[in-house]
Design a protein around this motif. Structure first.
Motif: not given
Length: 297
Positions: A210-211, A120-134
């Protein structure tokens, strides 16, 4: 709302288009707070706020172009059904369709790989990265959409030197922006991650790491996005779709499947960079191959 943004640019009213977009965004924010925090409508409130904000961005421009105070060259007039023209327009916009569809499919694949490798941490990290990436990638998309009508106009007017000028300047701008965004991402990775996942040290460290790996893709992303938009502006939807499809679904799908076999979790974060490098080769190849046809050599 999306269609009217292009029409505002064509009508030489980009500032008004920006105002409409900001108005729609602010409406969404205010109604989210009202419906969720005050009225306690939960998910239904969030959905309603999003829907109403899109209406602001779609209905107000419609009223403007219908108004007698519209002083732009674009007017609503009675017309006949032109099926071939509409079909050609749809085909020319296939790249944008593929980008949206591909992004959804690739996101599901990312979630699957991250859940498998990091839970679940991987999913949460990806979500945070996607917010910034957008927020970062929106600059590339906005520039590409904003300049496309200019390229189309000069190409249709056979002002080949201006098309060449736009291409050269845009590549320089995208290159500078790409490097700048990558550097900013490296510097701001920690404070940005803290905003989203600062409550958990392990998740925070994973997100920052990751970011920083993910952000290398900014270097070439702008060039590939612009190349796809450039061919759309030249009325070559096929090449535009190939570039878009290859970078968002073809190469990225392969990379996110193959790289984790060798690099584990880092392979997931680096997949998009590898995909952009491959797509860059495709973009440059098409630009070289079609320079004589479109006279931007």
């Amino acid at each position: 709302q999306s269609v009217f943004q292009s029409l505002f640019i064509t009508a030489e009213k980009p500032r008004l288009g920006l105002i409409m977009t900001v108005a729609a965004g602010l409406t969404n924010m205010v109604l989210d707070a009202l419906f969720i925090a005050v009225f306690k409508w939960g998910l239904v409130g969030a959905a309603l706020a999003s829907g109403l904000s899109q209406c602001i961005g779609g209905i107000l421009p419609l009223i403007y172009f219908l108004s007698s105070k519209n002083d732009t060259p674009l007017k609503f007039v009675k017309t006949k059904m032109e099926g071939k023209v509409l079909l050609k327009a749809c085909a020319n916009g296939a790249s944008e369709l593929m980008t949206t569809v591909s992004s959804s499919l690739v996101s599901m694949l990312y979630n699957f790989q991250l859940m498998r490798l990091a839970g679940q941490n991987g999913i949460a990290a990806y979500g945070a990265v996607m917010y910034v990436e957008f927020a970062f990638i929106a600059v590339f998309i906005g520039y590409s959409i904003g300049t496309a009508p200019i390229v189309s106009y000069h190409y249709g007017s056979e002002n080949h030197n201006e098309v060449k000028n736009m291409l050269q300047k845009s590549f320089k701008i995208m290159s500078i922006l790409g490097i700048t965004m990558m550097v900013l991402a490296q510097i701001l990775a920690s404070p940005l991650a803290k905003v989203f996942v600062g409550y958990d040290k392990q998740l925070f460290d994973m997100t920052v790491h990751g970011f920083r790996l993910f952000s290398f893709y900014f270097i070439l992303a702008g060039i590939n996005i612009y190349a796809s938009s450039f061919f759309t502006a030249l009325n070559n939807g096929m090449i535009s779709a190939i570039i878009s499809f290859s970078r968002t679904l073809g190469f990225e799908t392969l990379a996110v499947i193959i790289l984790p076999i060798f690099l584990q979790l880092d392979g997931v974060w680096l997949a998009i960079t590898v995909a952009e490098i491959c797509a860059f080769v495709i973009s440059i190849s098409f630009l070289i191959a079609k320079k004589e046809k479109y006279h931007y050599a």
